[in-house]
Design a protein around this motif. Structure first.
Motif, PDB file in Angstrom:
ATOM      1  N   ALA A   7      -2.357   8.398  -6.913  1.00  0.00           N
ATOM      2  CA  ALA A   7      -3.225   9.469  -6.018  1.00  0.00           C
ATOM      3  C   ALA A   7      -3.904   8.483  -5.028  1.00  0.00           C
ATOM      4  O   ALA A   7      -4.606   9.242  -4.442  1.00  0.00           O
ATOM      5  N   ALA A   8      -3.834   7.222  -5.147  1.00  0.00           N
ATOM      6  CA  ALA A   8      -4.558   6.183  -4.385  1.00  0.00           C
ATOM      7  C   ALA A   8      -4.285   6.552  -2.801  1.00  0.00           C
ATOM      8  O   ALA A   8      -3.164   6.975  -2.635  1.00  0.00           O
ATOM      9  N   LYS A   9      -5.238   6.521  -1.952  1.00  0.00           N
ATOM     10  CA  LYS A   9      -4.664   6.979  -0.506  1.00  0.00           C
ATOM     11  C   LYS A   9      -5.206   5.580   0.200  1.00  0.00           C
ATOM     12  O   LYS A   9      -6.207   5.728   1.047  1.00  0.00           O
ATOM     13  N   PRO A  10      -4.452   4.385  -0.047  1.00  0.00           N
ATOM     14  CA  PRO A  10      -4.896   3.081   0.993  1.00  0.00           C
ATOM     15  C   PRO A  10      -4.266   3.383   2.243  1.00  0.00           C
ATOM     16  O   PRO A  10      -3.417   4.309   2.566  1.00  0.00           O
ATOM     17  N   LYS A  11      -4.791   2.762   3.184  1.00  0.00           N
ATOM     18  CA  LYS A  11      -4.531   2.700   4.502  1.00  0.00           C
ATOM     19  C   LYS A  11      -3.270   1.908   4.824  1.00  0.00           C
ATOM     20  O   LYS A  11      -3.006   0.928   4.127  1.00  0.00           O
ATOM     21  N   ALA A  61      -0.372   0.898   7.590  1.00  0.00           N
ATOM     22  CA  ALA A  61       0.031   0.555   9.026  1.00  0.00           C
ATOM     23  C   ALA A  61       0.868  -0.638   9.113  1.00  0.00           C
ATOM     24  O   ALA A  61       0.912  -1.360   8.084  1.00  0.00           O
ATOM     25  N   ASP A  62       1.476  -0.689  10.425  1.00  0.00           N
ATOM     26  CA  ASP A  62       2.627  -1.671  10.758  1.00  0.00           C
ATOM     27  C   ASP A  62       1.968  -2.991  11.143  1.00  0.00           C
ATOM     28  O   ASP A  62       2.634  -4.044  11.734  1.00  0.00           O
ATOM     29  N   TYR A  63       0.552  -3.138  11.149  1.00  0.00           N
ATOM     30  CA  TYR A  63       0.034  -4.459  11.464  1.00  0.00           C
ATOM     31  C   TYR A  63      -0.447  -5.211  10.092  1.00  0.00           C
ATOM     32  O   TYR A  63      -0.483  -4.686   9.029  1.00  0.00           O
ATOM     33  N   HIS A  64      -0.413  -6.600  10.341  1.00  0.00           N
ATOM     34  CA  HIS A  64      -1.020  -7.460   9.010  1.00  0.00           C
ATOM     35  C   HIS A  64      -2.395  -7.061   8.645  1.00  0.00           C
ATOM     36  O   HIS A  64      -3.237  -6.748   9.669  1.00  0.00           O
ATOM     37  N   PHE A  65      -2.662  -7.225   7.370  1.00  0.00           N
ATOM     38  CA  PHE A  65      -4.097  -7.352   6.919  1.00  0.00           C
ATOM     39  C   PHE A  65      -4.665  -5.720   6.999  1.00  0.00           C
ATOM     40  O   PHE A  65      -5.695  -5.710   7.415  1.00  0.00           O
ATOM     41  N   THR A  66      -3.845  -4.812   6.834  1.00  0.00           N
ATOM     42  CA  THR A  66      -4.460  -3.430   6.973  1.00  0.00           C
ATOM     43  C   THR A  66      -5.046  -3.199   5.659  1.00  0.00           C
ATOM     44  O   THR A  66      -6.222  -2.529   5.900  1.00  0.00           O
ATOM     45  N   THR A  67      -4.862  -3.908   4.520  1.00  0.00           N
ATOM     46  CA  THR A  67      -5.610  -3.723   3.409  1.00  0.00           C
ATOM     47  C   THR A  67      -6.594  -4.647   3.257  1.00  0.00           C
ATOM     48  O   THR A  67      -6.294  -5.850   3.588  1.00  0.00           O
ATOM     49  N   LEU A  68      -8.092  -4.450   3.462  1.00  0.00           N
ATOM     50  CA  LEU A  68      -9.008  -5.465   3.377  1.00  0.00           C
ATOM     51  C   LEU A  68      -9.556  -5.627   2.052  1.00  0.00           C
ATOM     52  O   LEU A  68     -10.227  -6.839   1.992  1.00  0.00           O
ATOM     53  N   ALA A  69      -9.432  -4.731   1.208  1.00  0.00           N
ATOM     54  CA  ALA A  69      -9.864  -5.008  -0.294  1.00  0.00           C
ATOM     55  C   ALA A  69      -9.112  -4.244  -0.990  1.00  0.00           C
ATOM     56  O   ALA A  69      -8.232  -3.152  -0.682  1.00  0.00           O
ATOM     57  N   PRO A  70      -9.180  -4.811  -2.435  1.00  0.00           N
ATOM     58  CA  PRO A  70      -8.045  -4.006  -3.335  1.00  0.00           C
ATOM     59  C   PRO A  70      -8.329  -2.587  -3.174  1.00  0.00           C
ATOM     60  O   PRO A  70      -9.398  -1.925  -3.362  1.00  0.00           O
ATOM     61  N   ASN A  71      -7.434  -1.819  -3.551  1.00  0.00           N
ATOM     62  CA  ASN A  71      -7.148  -0.481  -4.125  1.00  0.00           C
ATOM     63  C   ASN A  71      -6.541  -0.402  -5.302  1.00  0.00           C
ATOM     64  O   ASN A  71      -5.633  -0.800  -5.807  1.00  0.00           O
ATOM     65  N   LEU A  72      -7.041   0.580  -6.220  1.00  0.00           N
ATOM     66  CA  LEU A  72      -6.608   0.644  -7.586  1.00  0.00           C
ATOM     67  C   LEU A  72      -6.148   2.215  -7.717  1.00  0.00           C
ATOM     68  O   LEU A  72      -6.668   3.073  -7.115  1.00  0.00           O
ATOM     69  N   GLY A  73      -5.032   2.328  -8.372  1.00  0.00           N
ATOM     70  CA  GLY A  73      -4.313   3.634  -8.719  1.00  0.00           C
ATOM     71  C   GLY A  73      -3.726   3.853 -10.115  1.00  0.00           C
ATOM     72  O   GLY A  73      -3.633   2.643 -10.705  1.00  0.00           O
ATOM     73  N   VAL A  74      -3.934   4.915 -10.713  1.00  0.00           N
ATOM     74  CA  VAL A  74      -3.642   5.094 -11.842  1.00  0.00           C
ATOM     75  C   VAL A  74      -2.227   5.777 -11.762  1.00  0.00           C
ATOM     76  O   VAL A  74      -1.843   6.741 -11.212  1.00  0.00           O
ATOM     77  N   VAL A  75      -1.204   5.422 -12.387  1.00  0.00           N
ATOM     78  CA  VAL A  75       0.246   5.546 -12.333  1.00  0.00           C
ATOM     79  C   VAL A  75       0.591   6.245 -13.839  1.00  0.00           C
ATOM     80  O   VAL A  75       0.315   5.653 -14.742  1.00  0.00           O
ATOM     81  N   GLU A  76       1.297   7.324 -13.610  1.00  0.00           N
ATOM     82  CA  GLU A  76       1.795   7.861 -14.753  1.00  0.00           C
ATOM     83  C   GLU A  76       3.403   7.925 -14.668  1.00  0.00           C
ATOM     84  O   GLU A  76       3.721   8.546 -13.396  1.00  0.00           O
ATOM     85  N   SER A  79       0.874  -1.148   0.158  1.00  0.00           N
ATOM     86  CA  SER A  79      -0.013  -0.177   0.013  1.00  0.00           C
ATOM     87  C   SER A  79       0.700   1.278   0.087  1.00  0.00           C
ATOM     88  O   SER A  79       0.762   2.153  -0.733  1.00  0.00           O
ATOM     89  N   THR A  80       1.929   1.162   0.699  1.00  0.00           N
ATOM     90  CA  THR A  80       2.731   2.200   0.837  1.00  0.00           C
ATOM     91  C   THR A  80       3.471   2.600  -0.633  1.00  0.00           C
ATOM     92  O   THR A  80       3.410   3.865  -1.062  1.00  0.00           O
ATOM     93  N   LEU A  81       3.619   1.411  -1.421  1.00  0.00           N
ATOM     94  CA  LEU A  81       4.118   1.739  -2.684  1.00  0.00           C
ATOM     95  C   LEU A  81       3.054   2.326  -3.499  1.00  0.00           C
ATOM     96  O   LEU A  81       3.434   3.330  -4.416  1.00  0.00           O
ATOM     97  N   LEU A  82       1.836   1.922  -3.788  1.00  0.00           N
ATOM     98  CA  LEU A  82       0.912   2.348  -4.293  1.00  0.00           C
ATOM     99  C   LEU A  82       0.544   3.800  -4.083  1.00  0.00           C
ATOM    100  O   LEU A  82       0.257   4.594  -4.903  1.00  0.00           O
TER     101      LEU A  82
END
Ligand code: GTP
Ligand code: MG
Length: 426
Positions: free
Chosen positions: A180-184, A186-201, A172-175
């Motif tokens: 412009a995506a703003k995923p959550k 944090a340093d605990y497991h499974f911070t991301t619960l559903a996919p996030n998409l971002g457009v990269v240029e 998520s940090t990389l994305l």
């Protein structure tokens, strides 16, 4: 499904004005009408360009205006038509009218075109108003206004690149640093619960869609953890970006992480291992990371490409993005499986509208509104008496006089249309 959407204003060109002119020839007094028609205004056309896969260009430009037609000329010459404005869009783009919520276009095939706004027709020059009773008319029409509309452009995003890896490796940090995506984060497991998409240029203006997927752990393919529900997203991506915590912050071996995740992918669907993969060695800003990376490189004998980065300090990110874009350029696109097959292109007719309607202002004036009367008004050249009279006849023919009388309008009452006022004359 992730949908990217942008609100856009489009305006087709106005038609050029028709003109009033007369032939002037020797020995022929008032040689007859010679004013040519105006040219048509340019349409706004959307055209599929299969090289595009995001709506990024629309973020910078939200107004699209086609050129106006040129006015008519003397000697009966027609003004030049304006060229259409062609706007490239990625395959899978849907265009919706903001006002009516109608789907105007569903653009899927390369080079497929759809007219989004219709250019106005040119106004007629005075040649066209000549009749036996009025052989030298002093009437010309203004050009018809081009269609304008507010639209919503939508694209169902399909990830080109999927980020996979153990929890907390920094997906998520990389994305968040490359889009412009703003995923959550944090340093605990499974911070991301559903996919996030971002457009990269990339800096050279190539763009692609990156998906951040929930972390995978051993047994994911059997439903352990969260990842298995989302492995199907990986199936659709063109490149798998395998993110590894090269600093081994949680005490695991980076190489074992790499092998375990690949095993999970293979157990879910063996074909996933054939998918082009790139290793992202993350957290290179941490002690131990360099050493681990050397060891990792020796153990990985396959020719997998490894990019050392720090999502944190952003080191190595530009190279990584270029490398992804280069790889995507070489991989044929999986034809976009539009999921809702029945959402096909439709170009419905506009509901028949009343040609006009009448209301009252607080000062008692009668207010005339409606597309049809407004268009007639805009196409009238009020500097010419004959044109003004023609406009009065057109209103009468539409039933405006009759309707005003019914509403109680009397001789001398004020009638308002757009910014103009005239008197009701019986
Ligand atoms: N030092 C350092 N820490 C990083 C780096 N990238 C991410 N982190 C930290 O690692 C932790 C986890 O980051 P996330 O981006 O949430 O990890 P994730 O892979 O999305 O994790 P899940 O969503 O749980 O699967 C956070 O505390 C980040 O700040 C990096 O390059 N260097
Ligand atoms: Mg995450």
């Amino acid at each position: 499904m992730f949908i990217d959407q942008v609100n856009v204003y489009v305006k087709a060109g106005d038609g050029g004005n028709g003109i009033v002119a007369f032939r002037r020839e020797k020995y022929i007094a008032m040689g007859g009408p010679a004013g040519g028609d105006g040219g048509a205004g340019g349409d706004v056309i959307f055209e599929v360009d299969e090289g595009l896969n995001t709506l990024l260009d629309f973020r910078y430009n939200r107004h699209f205006k086609a050129k106006n037609g040129v006015s008519g000329l003397g000697k009966g010459q027609h003004g030049k038509n304006a060229d259409p404005l062609i706007v490239p869009v990625p395959p899978g783009t849907t265009v919706i009218d903001e006002e009516t919520e109608e789907v105007i276009a569903d653009l899927t095939e390369h080079k497929q075109q759809m007219k989004i706004a219709q250019g106005g027709r040119g106004g007629r020059g005075n040649i066209r108003f000549a009749t036996p009773r009025n052989p030298a008319p002093n009437i010309a029409e203004n050009g018809e206004p081009g269609q304008e509309r507010n639209i919503r452009v939508e694209l169902k995003l399909i990830a080109d690149v999927g980020l996979v890896g153990f929890p907390s490796v920094g997906k998520s940090t990389l994305l968040s640093t490359v889009s412009a995506a703003k995923p959550k984060i944090a340093d605990y497991h499974f911070t991301t619960l559903a996919p996030n998409l971002g457009v990269v240029e990339t800096n050279d203006h190539r763009s692609f869609v990156m998906a951040d997927l929930p972390g995978l752990i051993e047994g994911a393919h059997e439903g352990v953890g969260l990842g298995h529900q989302f492995l199907r997203h990986v199936e659709r991506t063109r490149i798998i970006l395998h993110v590894i915590d090269m600093a081994g912050i949680e005490g695991r071996s980076p190489y074992e992480d790499y092998e375990k995740i690949n095993k999970e992918l293979a157990a879910y669907d063996p074909r996933l291992l054939e998918r082009p993969q790139m290793v992202v060695a993350n957290k290179m800003d941490m002690p131990q990371a360099e050493e681990n990376l050397e060891e990792f490189k020796q153990k990985v004998n396959e020719k997998v490409k490894i990019h050392a980065i720090s999502a944190f300090t952003k080191k190595g990110l530009q190279d990584l993005l270029y490398s992804i874009a280069d790889m995507l350029d070489k991989i044929p696109k999986v034809t976009v499986e539009i999921e809702e097959k029945d959402e096909k292109a439709v170009y419905r007719h506009k509901k028949a509208e009343e040609p006009f309607s009448i209301s009252r202002d607080s000062d008692g004036a009668y207010v005339l509104t409606g597309d049809q009367v407004e268009t007639l008004f805009k196409m009238t050249d009020f500097t010419s008496n004959e044109s003004a009279q023609r406009f009065a006849r057109q209103l009468r023919a539409l039933g405006v006089d009759e309707a005003l009388r019914k509403r109680g309008a009397l001789d001398g009452d004020t009638i308002r249309l757009l910014d103009f006022e005239f008197e009701f004359i019986e």
